[in-house]
Design a protein around this motif. Structure first.
Motif, PDB file in Angstrom:
ATOM      1  N   GLY A 124       0.805  -1.209   0.000  1.00  0.00           N
ATOM      2  CA  GLY A 124       0.000   0.000   0.000  1.00  0.00           C
ATOM      3  C   GLY A 124       0.838   1.258   0.000  1.00  0.00           C
ATOM      4  N   SER A 125       0.183   2.375   0.230  1.00  0.00           N
ATOM      5  CA  SER A 125       0.826   3.686   0.205  1.00  0.00           C
ATOM      6  C   SER A 125       0.614   4.362   1.554  1.00  0.00           C
ATOM      7  N   TRP A 126       1.704   4.877   2.148  1.00  0.00           N
ATOM      8  CA  TRP A 126       1.638   5.446   3.486  1.00  0.00           C
ATOM      9  C   TRP A 126       2.345   6.796   3.513  1.00  0.00           C
ATOM     10  N   ARG A 127       1.765   7.718   4.240  1.00  0.00           N
ATOM     11  CA  ARG A 127       2.350   9.049   4.348  1.00  0.00           C
ATOM     12  C   ARG A 127       3.408   9.091   5.442  1.00  0.00           C
ATOM     13  N   SER A 128       4.259  10.088   5.372  1.00  0.00           N
ATOM     14  CA  SER A 128       5.153  10.392   6.488  1.00  0.00           C
ATOM     15  C   SER A 128       4.356  11.187   7.501  1.00  0.00           C
ATOM     16  N   GLU A 129       4.365  10.753   8.752  1.00  0.00           N
ATOM     17  CA  GLU A 129       3.552  11.396   9.782  1.00  0.00           C
ATOM     18  C   GLU A 129       4.323  11.472  11.085  1.00  0.00           C
ATOM     19  N   ARG A 130       3.866  12.310  11.972  1.00  0.00           N
ATOM     20  CA  ARG A 130       4.478  12.413  13.291  1.00  0.00           C
ATOM     21  C   ARG A 130       4.107  11.187  14.115  1.00  0.00           C
ATOM     22  N   PRO A 131       5.062  10.565  14.791  1.00  0.00           N
ATOM     23  CA  PRO A 131       4.693   9.477  15.702  1.00  0.00           C
ATOM     24  C   PRO A 131       3.850  10.041  16.837  1.00  0.00           C
TER      25      PRO A 131
END
Length: 286
Positions: A124-131
């Motif tokens: 799939g496709s995943w964004r860069s995000e804040r933990p």
């Protein structure tokens, strides 16, 4: 000190993950979901299911919740220098984020600038995000699904207990550690306790000594058959095997008496029915 790591590939566009999750079944009744809802065989999504979603991320945990292939969602906790509790496995930022340096070197304000680096191998496709922070995960998912958190910093136990008590989640969240002493302390604070043990530790362990204060014995699936059977006979209510990724591994530990598996691939296991134990099966070799 935090150092920048050169970016080679920017994270992909965000995957669409529902923020609310599926509607709660009517049989849950009012109030938070508790351990009384656990099925006969429990599936735990390790770090959210680290072979299927970005580990220890809010989008990964929400995806695991929405898919419904695990009854318990696992994540790791660490404490920042100002006492903020955050979701992160490693003591260093290097492996899973675009930064380097010690997690404990940051404060809550600096944490807002951290961004996760999803593995390219994930489907799939995943964004860069804040933990996320621990409070954010509890506020989003606490009581809607059972949670399991590993307290990486022993000094964080009392702040964690305060977060759980203030939200009425002491019967909805397992607190995990490799330290029997920390498990005893967590039990004394009124928390559900989980104790994980490696295959090597299980060779010498006498888990019946812990049954008065350990709710889940979390055993290494690579342990010898006799060590897993001893854990099952210990009197600890739940014995779950980690970290299972194949149906064969799952089927073996269930045949030996474990009543749950902790897995990086809950979706994969959900697609393959459990095979009953066969007489004369060859013993496991790690």
């Amino acid at each position: 000190m935090v150092t920048r790591i050169t970016l080679t590939v920017l994270a992909s566009a965000a995957s669409l993950v529902p923020l609310t999750g599926p509607a709660a079944p009517l049989e849950w009744g009012p109030g938070p979901l508790t351990v009384d809802s656990l099925p006969r065989v429990t599936y735990v999504a390790h770090r959210g299911g680290a072979r299927e979603v970005p580990e220890n991320s809010m989008s990964g945990l929400m995806a695991a919740y929405g898919r419904g292939t695990a009854q318990v969602l696992d994540f790791d906790t660490r404490m920042l220098r100002d006492g903020t509790l955050v979701v992160m496995h490693d003591p260093l930022l290097n492996r899973t984020t675009y930064l380097g340096g010690e997690v404990r070197g940051l404060d809550g304000r600096e944490w807002r600038g951290v961004r996760l680096r999803p593995k390219a191998s994930l489907p799939g496709s995943w964004r860069s995000e804040r933990p996320p922070t621990v409070a954010e995960v509890l506020d989003r998912l606490g009581g809607r699904v059972l949670l399991m958190l590993e307290a990486k910093d022993p000094s964080s136990l009392r702040p964690l207990a305060a977060l759980l008590r203030s939200r009425g989640l002491t019967r909805s969240v397992f607190v995990n550690s490799n330290d029997p002493g920390l498990a005893r302390r967590a039990h004394a604070l009124g928390l559900l306790t989980q104790l994980w043990r490696s295959a090597g530790q299980l060779r010498a362990d006498r888990p019946e000594r812990w049954r008065s204060y350990v709710d889940v014995l979390d055993v290494d699936f690579r342990a010898r058959d006799q060590d897993l059977r001893r854990a099952v006979r210990s009197g600890v209510r739940w014995v779950w095997a980690h970290t299972v990724v194949t149906p064969r591994q799952r089927d073996r530990v269930l045949a030996l008496g474990c009543n749950g598996v902790i897995t990086d691939a809950p979706g994969r296991l959900a697609r393959v029915p459990v095979r009953p134990a066969q007489r004369g099966a060859r013993p496991w070799r790690a």
